[in-house]
Design a protein around this motif. Structure first.
Motif, PDB file in Angstrom:
ATOM      1  N   ASN A  46      39.395  60.670  64.312  1.00 19.10           N
ATOM      2  CA  ASN A  46      37.989  60.289  64.139  1.00 19.10           C
ATOM      3  C   ASN A  46      37.866  58.797  63.870  1.00 19.10           C
ATOM      4  O   ASN A  46      36.886  58.165  64.270  1.00 19.10           O
ATOM      5  N   ASP A  47      38.852  58.221  63.178  1.00 19.64           N
ATOM      6  CA  ASP A  47      38.819  56.800  62.832  1.00 19.64           C
ATOM      7  C   ASP A  47      39.179  55.887  64.000  1.00 19.64           C
ATOM      8  O   ASP A  47      38.875  54.698  63.972  1.00 19.64           O
ATOM      9  N   THR A  49      38.699  54.269  67.507  1.00 27.52           N
ATOM     10  CA  THR A  49      37.589  54.078  68.428  1.00 27.52           C
ATOM     11  C   THR A  49      38.107  53.713  69.812  1.00 27.52           C
ATOM     12  O   THR A  49      39.178  53.118  69.952  1.00 27.52           O
ATOM     13  N   SER A  65      34.086  57.072  68.508  1.00 23.25           N
ATOM     14  CA  SER A  65      35.268  57.721  67.971  1.00 23.25           C
ATOM     15  C   SER A  65      35.979  58.475  69.096  1.00 23.25           C
ATOM     16  O   SER A  65      35.336  59.105  69.938  1.00 23.25           O
TER      17      SER A  65
END
Length: 179
Positions: A46-47, A49, A65
């Motif tokens: 999720n972190d 990009t 994300s």
């Protein structure tokens, strides 16, 4: 993201201090190590990009994300998931998977009525994302021939400058297997 009904085994080598930290965190939260590890993996992805592989209505959605993009293409159907990922290009899925998708999407042989991306698992409504390409395939045929297309892509990579079309490759393959 909902848990899938089946789990898969993931084997990884990690530094001893990371293993000890994982065990300690699991013990302190009274949770299983696997649950902590799954959470760490999903949070980490999720972190991360990436450049948005979809058309987006707003400029601030130029980077998203990784998990937002992944959730948009995920399917329990492995062939469909891989076709979606490959269609997004080599920056998202790597060279080989992108080449497999390109063969399938560009060869009229695989044309059909199935919309590969559909509504991007709700991302069209949620974020306004639309696919940059809207391929339609005969999904049953793609599923049946996926391994052969993978072989074909590896054949092309290993036999440059020879570049037979997919139909020619299948004929060569059939003749070779008949011998």
């Amino acid at each position: 993201m909902a848990n899938r009904s089946k789990k898969v085994v993931l084997s990884a080598r990690v530094d001893p201090y990371l293993k000890a930290a994982l065990e300690l965190l699991a013990a302190s939260r009274n949770e299983k190590i696997v649950k902590i590890l799954e959470s760490c993996l999903e949070n980490g992805m999720n972190d991360r990009t990436i450049t948005n592989p979809f058309n987006a209505p707003r400029k601030d959605l130029g980077t998203i994300s990784f998990m937002v993009a992944f959730t948009a293409i995920w399917s329990e159907n492995e062939t469909l998931y891989k076709l979606r990922a490959g269609t997004l290009g080599p920056d998202f899925a790597g060279e080989e998977l992108s080449m497999v998708a390109m063969v399938i999407n560009d060869d009229k042989y695989f044309d059909g009525e199935f919309d590969v991306f559909g509504d991007l698992n709700g991302s069209t409504e949620k974020f306004g994302f639309t696919p940059r390409m809207q391929p339609r395939v005969d999904l049953a045929l793609v599923e049946k021939e996926w391994p052969i297309v993978e072989e074909y892509v590896r054949f092309l990579a290993n036999n440059k400058p020879l570049q037979p079309g997919y139909a020619d490759y299948k004929n060569m393959r059939a003749q070779s297997l008949a011998k």
